[in-house]
Design an enzyme around this catalytic site. Structure first.
Site, PDB file in Angstrom:
ATOM      1  N   HIS A   1       3.084   4.633  -0.731  1.00  0.00           N
ATOM      2  CA  HIS A   1       2.774   6.044  -0.961  1.00  0.00           C
ATOM      3  C   HIS A   1       4.086   6.818  -1.082  1.00  0.00           C
ATOM      4  O   HIS A   1       5.168   6.216  -1.138  1.00  0.00           O
ATOM      5  CB  HIS A   1       1.882   6.581   0.164  1.00  0.00           C
ATOM      6  CG  HIS A   1       2.407   6.292   1.551  1.00  0.00           C
ATOM      7  ND1 HIS A   1       3.606   6.787   2.023  1.00  0.00           N
ATOM      8  CD2 HIS A   1       1.907   5.532   2.559  1.00  0.00           C
ATOM      9  CE1 HIS A   1       3.808   6.385   3.256  1.00  0.00           C
ATOM     10  NE2 HIS A   1       2.795   5.600   3.616  1.00  0.00           N
TER      11      HIS A   1
ATOM     12  N   HIS B   1       7.026   5.966   1.247  1.00  0.00           N
ATOM     13  CA  HIS B   1       7.815   4.806   0.819  1.00  0.00           C
ATOM     14  C   HIS B   1       8.708   5.177  -0.370  1.00  0.00           C
ATOM     15  O   HIS B   1       9.854   4.754  -0.457  1.00  0.00           O
ATOM     16  CB  HIS B   1       6.891   3.653   0.410  1.00  0.00           C
ATOM     17  CG  HIS B   1       5.991   3.153   1.502  1.00  0.00           C
ATOM     18  ND1 HIS B   1       4.631   3.357   1.501  1.00  0.00           N
ATOM     19  CD2 HIS B   1       6.255   2.456   2.637  1.00  0.00           C
ATOM     20  CE1 HIS B   1       4.094   2.789   2.570  1.00  0.00           C
ATOM     21  NE2 HIS B   1       5.056   2.242   3.286  1.00  0.00           N
TER      22      HIS B   1
ATOM     23  N   ALA C   1       0.859  -1.194   0.000  1.00  0.00           N
ATOM     24  CA  ALA C   1       0.000   0.000   0.000  1.00  0.00           C
ATOM     25  C   ALA C   1       0.893   1.242   0.000  1.00  0.00           C
ATOM     26  O   ALA C   1       0.773   2.128   0.850  1.00  0.00           O
ATOM     27  CB  ALA C   1      -0.971   0.000   1.177  1.00  0.00           C
TER      28      ALA C   1
ATOM     29  N   VAL D   1       7.572  12.045   5.446  1.00  0.00           N
ATOM     30  CA  VAL D   1       6.981  12.745   4.303  1.00  0.00           C
ATOM     31  C   VAL D   1       5.535  13.075   4.648  1.00  0.00           C
ATOM     32  O   VAL D   1       4.793  12.215   5.161  1.00  0.00           O
ATOM     33  CB  VAL D   1       7.054  11.878   3.026  1.00  0.00           C
ATOM     34  CG1 VAL D   1       6.380  12.584   1.857  1.00  0.00           C
ATOM     35  CG2 VAL D   1       8.509  11.550   2.697  1.00  0.00           C
TER      36      VAL D   1
HETATM   37  P1  AMP Z   1       5.015   0.430   6.459  1.00  0.00           P
HETATM   38  O1  AMP Z   1       4.713  -0.033   5.074  1.00  0.00           O
HETATM   39  O2  AMP Z   1       3.984   1.360   7.029  1.00  0.00           O
HETATM   40  O3  AMP Z   1       5.402  -0.697   7.387  1.00  0.00           O
HETATM   41  O4  AMP Z   1       6.303   1.340   6.347  1.00  0.00           O
HETATM   42  C1  AMP Z   1       7.465   0.900   5.694  1.00  0.00           C
HETATM   43  C2  AMP Z   1       8.548   1.921   5.905  1.00  0.00           C
HETATM   44  O5  AMP Z   1       8.140   3.178   5.370  1.00  0.00           O
HETATM   45  C3  AMP Z   1       8.876   2.153   7.392  1.00  0.00           C
HETATM   46  O6  AMP Z   1      10.274   2.306   7.560  1.00  0.00           O
HETATM   47  C4  AMP Z   1       8.142   3.438   7.673  1.00  0.00           C
HETATM   48  O7  AMP Z   1       8.711   4.189   8.738  1.00  0.00           O
HETATM   49  C5  AMP Z   1       8.292   4.180   6.357  1.00  0.00           C
HETATM   50  N1  AMP Z   1       7.258   5.213   6.208  1.00  0.00           N
HETATM   51  C6  AMP Z   1       5.914   5.056   6.345  1.00  0.00           C
HETATM   52  N2  AMP Z   1       5.295   6.246   6.215  1.00  0.00           N
HETATM   53  C7  AMP Z   1       6.279   7.175   5.988  1.00  0.00           C
HETATM   54  C8  AMP Z   1       6.287   8.587   5.776  1.00  0.00           C
HETATM   55  N3  AMP Z   1       5.168   9.300   5.758  1.00  0.00           N
HETATM   56  N4  AMP Z   1       7.484   9.189   5.594  1.00  0.00           N
HETATM   57  C9  AMP Z   1       8.637   8.477   5.613  1.00  0.00           C
HETATM   58  N5  AMP Z   1       8.695   7.155   5.797  1.00  0.00           N
HETATM   59  C10 AMP Z   1       7.533   6.506   5.993  1.00  0.00           C
END
Ligand code: AMP
Length: 283
Positions: free
Chosen positions: A34, A37, A32, A179
């Protein structure tokens, strides 16, 4: 871009990349994807490594079955985003290969004491055991590498960095800043579950962090200020904390200087988190 559907393909790709003299960078995600990522992948690509993105919705880090079921899944769009961002490979392992015993509990768990038990960990029992266990497995499959994590999940960075130190894993941890949308709302895969009105209420989290950052004050004053701003915006407050950025221990009122403010709350039943640096001082 290579598509790695099995653990064998994943290991072979990582080994082959190293044999060709290239370093591997790993960006773990739950899909998912964005712009947050994308920023992680772009930073990893800019560092010059061969970038492997992993996409796996890890059931072991969900303490709440409804949250797991509702977690968004957009595999085709994810693959397009990862490829456009310049990643060399995308691993999408199956649940059967990642946790063969699931839904029975997996016998082996990585537990990072202390850092896992506060804040998110206190309210989501077992969450960081699931995170540490899956990240450990991702690192073992990938071999020596650089690991990219987002500051959006500040406690996750602390937990994983501790695990890497304690186990002397051959990994260096790199982070990217959070972000945000133009409104200030931190990007999150869970935001798609919010209505328009919910997104406006969710701005209470970033408003709380901004209010804490505006004027230095004692930690207890900053906590109360953040909780009030969130509640007034219509966020159901889970916590509004000011902690030492390394230990994650709450700052007491004698603390001065740079601390970390972390907030969590519910909007329309969706758990949201955010954090930022704050100055703790005289009020
Ligand atoms: P997730 O898919 O939510 O497990 O996140 C995967 C990676 O993306 C993790 O290292 C999160 O900290 C990072 N991440 C998620 N949202 C953001 C964001 N808004 N800005 C920067 N990194 C993010």
């Amino acid at each position: 871009m290579e598509r790695l559907g099995t653990l064998a393909q994943w290991r072979d790709w990582a080994e082959g990349t190293r044999r060709a003299g290239r370093a591997v960078s790993v960006v773990p995600t739950m899909g998912a994807l964005h712009e947050g990522h994308r920023a992680l992948v772009a930073a990893a690509v800019a560092a010059g490594d061969e970038v492997l993105v992993t996409s796996f919705v890890n059931p072991r880090q969900f303490e709440n079955l409804a949250d797991l079921t509702a977690y968004p899944r957009t595999p085709e769009a994810d693959a397009a985003l990862v490829e456009a961002a310049g990643a060399a490979a995308l691993a999408t392992p199956s649940l059967e290969e990642m946790w063969p015993d699931h839904p029975a509990p997996t016998a082996t768990t990585v537990h990072v004491a202390g850092l896992s038990e506060v804040l998110e960990g206190a309210q989501r029992p077992g969450h960081f055991d699931g995170v540490a266990s899956v990240v450990a497995k991702i690192l073992i499959l990938s071999g020596p590498c650089r690991l990219w994590l987002g500051e959006k999940d500040f406690q996750q960075v602390a937990v994983i960095s501790q695990m890497v130190r304690d186990l002397a894993l051959p990994v260096s941890v790199a982070t990217v800043p959070t972000v945000r949308e133009d409104s200030g709302l931190a990007l999150s895969s869970r935001n798609v579950r919010l209505s328009e009105a919910g997104r406006r209420r969710a701005l209470g989290l970033v408003a709380a962090l901004r209010a804490a950052g505006e004027h230095p004050a004692r930690a207890s004053v900053l906590r109360a200020r953040m909780a009030r701003v969130m509640a007034e915006a219509g966020v159901e407050v889970a916590y509004a904390e000011v902690v030492d950025p390394a230990s994650l221990e709450p700052c007491d009122d004698s603390a001065r200087g740079r601390c970390r403010a972390l907030v969590a709350g519910y909007v329309e039943g969706v758990r949201l988190i955010d954090n930022d640096e704050v100055e703790v001082g005289e009020d």
